[in-house]
Design a protein around this motif. Structure first.
Motif, PDB file in Angstrom:
ATOM      1  N   TRP A   4       0.813  -1.204   0.000  1.00  0.00           N
ATOM      2  CA  TRP A   4       0.000   0.000   0.000  1.00  0.00           C
ATOM      3  C   TRP A   4       0.852   1.262   0.000  1.00  0.00           C
ATOM      4  O   TRP A   4       1.882   1.320   0.677  1.00  0.00           O
ATOM      5  CB  TRP A   4      -0.899   0.030   1.234  1.00  0.00           C
ATOM      6  N   LEU A   5       0.395   2.269  -0.729  1.00  0.00           N
ATOM      7  CA  LEU A   5       0.973   3.604  -0.647  1.00  0.00           C
ATOM      8  C   LEU A   5       0.073   4.434   0.250  1.00  0.00           C
ATOM      9  O   LEU A   5      -1.134   4.555  -0.003  1.00  0.00           O
ATOM     10  CB  LEU A   5       1.058   4.236  -2.041  1.00  0.00           C
ATOM     11  N   LEU A   6       0.623   4.992   1.316  1.00  0.00           N
ATOM     12  CA  LEU A   6      -0.155   5.751   2.295  1.00  0.00           C
ATOM     13  C   LEU A   6       0.463   7.133   2.472  1.00  0.00           C
ATOM     14  O   LEU A   6       1.522   7.267   3.074  1.00  0.00           O
ATOM     15  CB  LEU A   6      -0.196   5.001   3.632  1.00  0.00           C
ATOM     16  N   LYS A   7      -0.205   8.148   1.943  1.00  0.00           N
ATOM     17  CA  LYS A   7       0.332   9.517   2.018  1.00  0.00           C
ATOM     18  C   LYS A   7      -0.396  10.289   3.113  1.00  0.00           C
ATOM     19  O   LYS A   7      -1.291  11.078   2.842  1.00  0.00           O
ATOM     20  CB  LYS A   7       0.178  10.204   0.668  1.00  0.00           C
ATOM     21  N   ALA A   8      -0.034  10.001   4.358  1.00  0.00           N
ATOM     22  CA  ALA A   8      -0.749  10.638   5.465  1.00  0.00           C
ATOM     23  C   ALA A   8       0.164  10.887   6.653  1.00  0.00           C
ATOM     24  O   ALA A   8      -0.179  10.598   7.785  1.00  0.00           O
ATOM     25  CB  ALA A   8      -1.926   9.777   5.893  1.00  0.00           C
ATOM     26  N   ALA A   9       1.338  11.405   6.413  1.00  0.00           N
ATOM     27  CA  ALA A   9       2.196  11.873   7.502  1.00  0.00           C
ATOM     28  C   ALA A   9       2.128  13.399   7.479  1.00  0.00           C
ATOM     29  O   ALA A   9       2.181  14.011   6.422  1.00  0.00           O
ATOM     30  CB  ALA A   9       3.631  11.403   7.309  1.00  0.00           C
ATOM     31  N   GLY A  10       1.998  14.026   8.636  1.00  0.00           N
ATOM     32  CA  GLY A  10       1.784  15.469   8.690  1.00  0.00           C
ATOM     33  C   GLY A  10       3.072  16.266   8.795  1.00  0.00           C
ATOM     34  O   GLY A  10       3.886  16.290   7.879  1.00  0.00           O
ATOM     35  N   GLU A  65     -11.226   5.916   1.846  1.00  0.00           N
ATOM     36  CA  GLU A  65      -9.824   5.820   2.250  1.00  0.00           C
ATOM     37  C   GLU A  65      -9.704   5.421   3.720  1.00  0.00           C
ATOM     38  O   GLU A  65      -8.871   4.577   4.082  1.00  0.00           O
ATOM     39  CB  GLU A  65      -9.127   7.154   1.993  1.00  0.00           C
ATOM     40  N   ILE A  66     -10.540   6.014   4.565  1.00  0.00           N
ATOM     41  CA  ILE A  66     -10.505   5.682   5.987  1.00  0.00           C
ATOM     42  C   ILE A  66     -10.887   4.219   6.200  1.00  0.00           C
ATOM     43  O   ILE A  66     -10.241   3.499   6.981  1.00  0.00           O
ATOM     44  CB  ILE A  66     -11.439   6.611   6.790  1.00  0.00           C
ATOM     45  N   CYS A  67     -11.923   3.753   5.499  1.00  0.00           N
ATOM     46  CA  CYS A  67     -12.343   2.357   5.636  1.00  0.00           C
ATOM     47  C   CYS A  67     -11.266   1.401   5.123  1.00  0.00           C
ATOM     48  O   CYS A  67     -11.072   0.312   5.689  1.00  0.00           O
ATOM     49  CB  CYS A  67     -13.650   2.118   4.895  1.00  0.00           C
ATOM     50  N   SER A  68     -10.580   1.776   4.054  1.00  0.00           N
ATOM     51  CA  SER A  68      -9.486   0.944   3.547  1.00  0.00           C
ATOM     52  C   SER A  68      -8.402   0.807   4.603  1.00  0.00           C
ATOM     53  O   SER A  68      -7.850  -0.278   4.818  1.00  0.00           O
ATOM     54  CB  SER A  68      -8.892   1.547   2.268  1.00  0.00           C
ATOM     55  N   PHE A  69      -8.093   1.917   5.266  1.00  0.00           N
ATOM     56  CA  PHE A  69      -7.070   1.908   6.313  1.00  0.00           C
ATOM     57  C   PHE A  69      -7.484   0.979   7.455  1.00  0.00           C
ATOM     58  O   PHE A  69      -6.663   0.226   7.989  1.00  0.00           O
ATOM     59  CB  PHE A  69      -6.862   3.321   6.844  1.00  0.00           C
ATOM     60  N   ILE A  70      -8.758   1.023   7.816  1.00  0.00           N
ATOM     61  CA  ILE A  70      -9.242   0.249   8.973  1.00  0.00           C
ATOM     62  C   ILE A  70      -9.419  -1.231   8.646  1.00  0.00           C
ATOM     63  O   ILE A  70      -9.038  -2.103   9.438  1.00  0.00           O
ATOM     64  CB  ILE A  70     -10.572   0.833   9.484  1.00  0.00           C
ATOM     65  N   THR A  71      -9.982  -1.532   7.470  1.00  0.00           N
ATOM     66  CA  THR A  71     -10.405  -2.908   7.194  1.00  0.00           C
ATOM     67  C   THR A  71      -9.652  -3.623   6.069  1.00  0.00           C
ATOM     68  O   THR A  71      -9.495  -4.850   6.122  1.00  0.00           O
ATOM     69  CB  THR A  71     -11.905  -2.941   6.848  1.00  0.00           C
ATOM     70  N   LYS A  72      -9.188  -2.895   5.057  1.00  0.00           N
ATOM     71  CA  LYS A  72      -8.589  -3.562   3.899  1.00  0.00           C
ATOM     72  C   LYS A  72      -7.103  -3.840   4.070  1.00  0.00           C
ATOM     73  O   LYS A  72      -6.585  -4.831   3.545  1.00  0.00           O
ATOM     74  CB  LYS A  72      -8.846  -2.745   2.629  1.00  0.00           C
ATOM     75  N   ILE A  73      -6.403  -2.952   4.765  1.00  0.00           N
ATOM     76  CA  ILE A  73      -5.004  -3.234   5.079  1.00  0.00           C
ATOM     77  C   ILE A  73      -4.971  -4.353   6.112  1.00  0.00           C
ATOM     78  O   ILE A  73      -5.621  -4.268   7.150  1.00  0.00           O
ATOM     79  CB  ILE A  73      -4.287  -1.986   5.620  1.00  0.00           C
ATOM     80  N   ALA A 137      -4.927   9.422  -0.968  1.00  0.00           N
ATOM     81  CA  ALA A 137      -4.221   9.279   0.305  1.00  0.00           C
ATOM     82  C   ALA A 137      -3.771   7.848   0.519  1.00  0.00           C
ATOM     83  O   ALA A 137      -2.773   7.594   1.203  1.00  0.00           O
ATOM     84  CB  ALA A 137      -5.107   9.722   1.467  1.00  0.00           C
ATOM     85  N   ILE A 138      -4.499   6.897  -0.043  1.00  0.00           N
ATOM     86  CA  ILE A 138      -4.155   5.484   0.119  1.00  0.00           C
ATOM     87  C   ILE A 138      -4.492   4.745  -1.167  1.00  0.00           C
ATOM     88  O   ILE A 138      -5.552   4.954  -1.751  1.00  0.00           O
ATOM     89  CB  ILE A 138      -4.896   4.872   1.331  1.00  0.00           C
TER      90      ILE A 138
END
Length: 209
Positions: A4-10, A65-73, A137-138
């Motif tokens: 996964w590519l995750l572009k969510a660092a602040g 995107e949020i659901c992918s982060f929670i359930t798909k990863i 973002a993901i």
């Protein structure tokens, strides 16, 4: 195993937090614990309650995107996180399920990871044919299993740091031993002793190879 590519660092501070705590995040710290979420519609409702003026398409994308982060990863998947404050991509292996833990104003929705390595952004884009400036973002990275296996076999950052620490300790010991031999060499004029010291020096150098 997915990559996964995750572009969510602040901010730089947030990047240090994800490194030190070995976590990834999707952002959205303004939302409560999402452990009980059943699907995208629930997340979309939370988004629209917080941002009532947001367009439906945008809220739907964000909810997905949020659901992918929670359930798909899944645990065991690989993830690539581009830094925003430096020209590197951080690569890790997911080791935990979704958690709600407030680590900063930006970080509360997290997954545990084991960091493996960093790669220059240009090399990463070329190697995996991705655009780090894309709006998602993901997203999934399409790559072959052989490349993924190579990444998994890479030593963790913690292991590399530990090995470096041991190497530096060995280097200090060698330096002390060589200095001791140099002092002995300076204090003697006996040929036999000089030869003995030279042999010891050679032995120390060989042991360091």
């Amino acid at each position: 195993m997915n990559f996964w590519l995750l572009k969510a660092a602040g901010t730089m501070e947030d990047e240090e937090i994800i490194l030190e705590n070995s976590v990834i995040t999707i952002g959205g710290a303004e939302f409560p614990d999402l452990s009980g979420i059943k699907g995208e519609e629930q997340v979309k409702q939370l988004i629209l309650e917080r941002y009532p003026g947001m367009k439906g398409e945008l809220s739907g994308t964000w909810a997905g995107e949020i659901c992918s982060f929670i359930t798909k990863i899944k645990k065991g998947d690989l993830v690539a996180v581009p830094f925003k404050t430096r020209n590197e991509v951080l690569i890790g292996k997911v080791t935990g399920n979704y958690e709600y833990r407030l680590l900063s104003d930006f970080i509360s929705h997290i997954r545990s990871v084991r960091w493996l390595k960093t790669v220059p952004k240009g090399d990463f884009e070329e190697e995996y044919d991705v655009d780090l400036n894309s709006p998602e973002a993901i997203s999934l990275i399409d790559t072959d299993p052989e490349k993924l296996s190579t990444l998994v076999e890479t030593k963790s950052l913690e292991t590399l740091a530990r090995e470096l620490s041991f190497a530096l300790e060995d280097l200090d010991l060698m330096k002390e031993r060589m200095l001791e031999l140099v002092y002995r060499l300076a204090e003697t004029e006996e040929i036999s002793e000089v030869k003995k010291i030279a042999a010891e020096m050679e032995k120390v150098l060989k042991e360091s190879d």
